[in-house]
Design an enzyme around this catalytic site. Structure first.
Site, mmCIF file in Angstrom:
data_model
loop_
_atom_site.group_PDB
_atom_site.id
_atom_site.type_symbol
_atom_site.label_atom_id
_atom_site.label_comp_id
_atom_site.label_asym_id
_atom_site.label_seq_id
_atom_site.Cartn_x
_atom_site.Cartn_y
_atom_site.Cartn_z
ATOM 1 N N ARG A 1 20.771 24.559 -16.495
ATOM 2 C CA ARG A 1 21.082 25.725 -15.627
ATOM 3 C C ARG A 1 21.153 25.317 -14.152
ATOM 4 O O ARG A 1 20.730 26.073 -13.267
ATOM 5 C CB ARG A 1 20.032 26.831 -15.788
ATOM 6 N N SER B 1 18.834 36.083 -20.039
ATOM 7 C CA SER B 1 17.538 35.465 -19.710
ATOM 8 C C SER B 1 17.198 35.759 -18.263
ATOM 9 O O SER B 1 17.969 35.416 -17.370
ATOM 10 C CB SER B 1 17.618 33.945 -19.861
ATOM 11 N N GLU C 1 15.720 32.746 -13.794
ATOM 12 C CA GLU C 1 17.036 32.146 -13.970
ATOM 13 C C GLU C 1 18.047 32.994 -13.205
ATOM 14 O O GLU C 1 19.031 32.513 -12.674
ATOM 15 C CB GLU C 1 17.397 32.116 -15.458
HETATM 16 N N1 EPU Z 1 10.552 33.431 -28.798
HETATM 17 C C1 EPU Z 1 9.466 34.253 -29.011
HETATM 18 N N2 EPU Z 1 9.496 35.503 -28.463
HETATM 19 C C2 EPU Z 1 10.528 35.959 -27.741
HETATM 20 C C3 EPU Z 1 11.643 35.115 -27.514
HETATM 21 C C4 EPU Z 1 11.635 33.851 -28.054
HETATM 22 O O1 EPU Z 1 8.503 33.885 -29.660
HETATM 23 O O2 EPU Z 1 10.477 37.091 -27.295
HETATM 24 C C5 EPU Z 1 10.575 32.086 -29.424
HETATM 25 C C6 EPU Z 1 11.594 32.057 -30.572
HETATM 26 O O3 EPU Z 1 11.032 32.443 -31.762
HETATM 27 C C7 EPU Z 1 11.989 30.596 -30.581
HETATM 28 C C8 EPU Z 1 11.886 30.186 -29.139
HETATM 29 O O4 EPU Z 1 11.058 31.142 -28.488
HETATM 30 O O5 EPU Z 1 11.073 29.829 -31.311
HETATM 31 C C9 EPU Z 1 13.242 30.098 -28.448
HETATM 32 O O6 EPU Z 1 13.918 31.348 -28.524
HETATM 33 P P1 EPU Z 1 15.519 31.425 -28.587
HETATM 34 O O7 EPU Z 1 16.040 30.475 -29.574
HETATM 35 O O8 EPU Z 1 15.866 32.859 -28.708
HETATM 36 O O9 EPU Z 1 16.012 30.848 -27.202
HETATM 37 P P2 EPU Z 1 15.452 30.983 -25.736
HETATM 38 O O10 EPU Z 1 14.813 29.710 -25.335
HETATM 39 O O11 EPU Z 1 14.623 32.205 -25.643
HETATM 40 C C10 EPU Z 1 17.653 30.079 -24.605
HETATM 41 C C11 EPU Z 1 18.574 30.487 -23.469
HETATM 42 C C12 EPU Z 1 19.484 31.631 -23.903
HETATM 43 C C13 EPU Z 1 20.307 31.155 -25.090
HETATM 44 C C14 EPU Z 1 19.338 30.713 -26.212
HETATM 45 C C15 EPU Z 1 20.055 30.109 -27.389
HETATM 46 C C16 EPU Z 1 17.370 29.980 -21.423
HETATM 47 C C17 EPU Z 1 16.649 30.527 -20.251
HETATM 48 N N3 EPU Z 1 17.782 30.874 -22.317
HETATM 49 O O12 EPU Z 1 16.800 31.209 -24.885
HETATM 50 O O13 EPU Z 1 20.362 31.899 -22.823
HETATM 51 O O14 EPU Z 1 21.166 32.182 -25.556
HETATM 52 O O15 EPU Z 1 18.426 29.689 -25.711
HETATM 53 O O16 EPU Z 1 20.548 28.842 -27.038
HETATM 54 O O17 EPU Z 1 17.564 28.771 -21.501
HETATM 55 C C18 EPU Z 1 20.939 33.323 -21.001
HETATM 56 O O18 EPU Z 1 20.942 32.304 -20.307
HETATM 57 O O19 EPU Z 1 21.163 34.463 -20.514
HETATM 58 C C19 EPU Z 1 20.589 33.199 -22.399
HETATM 59 C C20 EPU Z 1 20.475 34.252 -23.168
#
Ligand code: EPU
Length: 336
Positions: free
Chosen positions: A165, A236, A332
């Site tokens: 990012r 995010s 972010e």
């Molecule tokens: N998780 C939780 N609780 C929550 C959210 C997530 O326990 O409320 C856990 C999930 O179970 C999983 C881990 O955290 O084990 C990661 O969650 P997820 O795969 O949903 O991805 P993320 O790290 O929360 C990132 C990006 C998203 C992108 C997803 C998929 C960032 C800041 N965010 O989210 O990007 O869609 O990966 O690649 O890096 C965005 O930038 O607006 C965005 C949505």
């Protein structure tokens, strides 16, 4: 060039806050942009900033300056051989319409970035990423106008300094380069990235298409993220923090199930969404703002939130996470 005064930002930002800007200017070509930069209105506006689809911006009040927005919209083939194609795309093209164009023409590489709100110019500034792909992997050149000189400047991929990012453009204070178009190089033969957990099972399908991947991704997104047309958010709100391995080991001893991913230099990336949920903040509310229950990384405007509600919620989440884990969360979203 179009110039509006006292312009409402509610419908041009996905957080849908009831705020306004003093001037809003739109231009549809590089010449139009240069004319705008030379205009008395621009020179006298005090402060200015460029916006894209407004999907990563949180205005904490009215903006007492000029917002600039690109309507440069084209997609052309710059070069191609048997294996690859390079497309030049105007900064004002809606990102997801570019993804659809790639899928329709069987150009592989952008499909994992399906459904991300925003525009092409911002994709190159923000290094948007999802489901195992970051756009910096596809970008070969970024064409800009230097606001100070009015000169056209082209950055190759290395000069963009892409990281999680992050890019050279994000670190310009004050911002100097306005992205006018972006070149992406895509593969003409099937090349899928199916490393993200729920996508792994797609690898078993020998006739997998880009459209299949897009649909799987849109299904995941719809199940976790609010639809920006219905519920205000910036996706995010926080970046996933990157911590050193000693800190991570200490955390893991207390929370053995904490999800984590390797990051550069032996560090570890942990999901902010997990930290927030595990701190008991799921669904927390301040005024019209809430921690979105299906994805705690998102702060949603569920009921006419004021900018102050969003700011207070951001502070409540960062304070609670800092207190519980000793980890600083960083937005972010661009908070203005
Ligand atoms: N998780 C939780 N609780 C929550 C959210 C997530 O326990 O409320 C856990 C999930 O179970 C999983 C881990 O955290 O084990 C990661 O969650 P997820 O795969 O949903 O991805 P993320 O790290 O929360 C990132 C990006 C998203 C992108 C997803 C998929 C960032 C800041 N965010 O989210 O990007 O869609 O990966 O690649 O890096 C965005 O930038 O607006 C965005 C949505």
């Amino acid at each position: 060039m179009k110039l509006y005064t006292d312009y409402p930002l509610k419908d041009i930002t996905t957080m849908h806050l009831d705020v306004r800007c003093k001037y809003f200017a739109e231009y549809s070509s590089i010449n139009d942009l240069l004319e705008l930069l030379n205009s008395a209105a621009y020179k006298q506006c005090g402060k200015s900033m460029h916006i894209g689809g407004g999907s990563n911006l949180v205005f904490t009040g009215d903006y007492d300056g000029m917002l600039l927005h690109s309507q440069i919209r084209f997609i052309t083939v710059v070069s191609e051989d048997n294996n690859h194609v390079t497309l030049e795309v105007g900064a004002g093209v809606v990102w997801d319409s570019f993804v659809k164009h790639c899928i329709a023409n069987k150009y592989y590489g952008a499909e994992n970035l399906s459904g991300i709100p925003g525009e092409v110019g911002a994709s190159a500034v923000q290094n948007i990423g999802s489901y195992g792909v970051e756009v910096g992997e596809l970008i070969t050149r970024v064409h800009c106008i230097d606001k100070d000189s009015g000169n056209a400047v082209t950055f190759d991929n290395a000069s963009c300094k892409y990281a999680y990012r992050d890019s050279v453009f994000k670190n310009e204070i004050p911002p100097r380069h306005i992205v006018t178009s972006v070149e992406y190089t895509l593969s003409k033969s099937p090349k899928f990235t199916l490393t993200y957990g729920p996508l792994k099972e797609l690898a078993d399908n020998p006739s997998l298409s880009m459209q299949d991947v897009r649909e799987a991704i849109l299904t995941i997104r719809n199940s976790k993220l609010p639809n920006p047309d219905e519920t205000g958010s910036v996706g995010s709100f926080f970046k996933n923090p990157i911590i050193d391995s000693a800190k991570f080991e200490a955390l893991k001893a207390t929370y053995p199930t904490i999800p984590h991913y390797p990051a550069a230099n032996g560090k570890v990336k942990v999901p902010a969404g997990w930290l927030i949920e595990n701190a008991g903040l799921k669904g927390a509310r301040i005024g019209g703002a809430c921690v979105y229950p299906k994805q705690c990384l998102v702060i949603a405007n569920i009921d006419n939130a004021s900018p102050a509600d969003i700011v207070a919620m951001c502070r409540h989440v960062t304070d609670t996470v800092a207190e519980k884990y000793g980890i600083a969360l960083h937005p972010e979203a661009n908070i203005i």
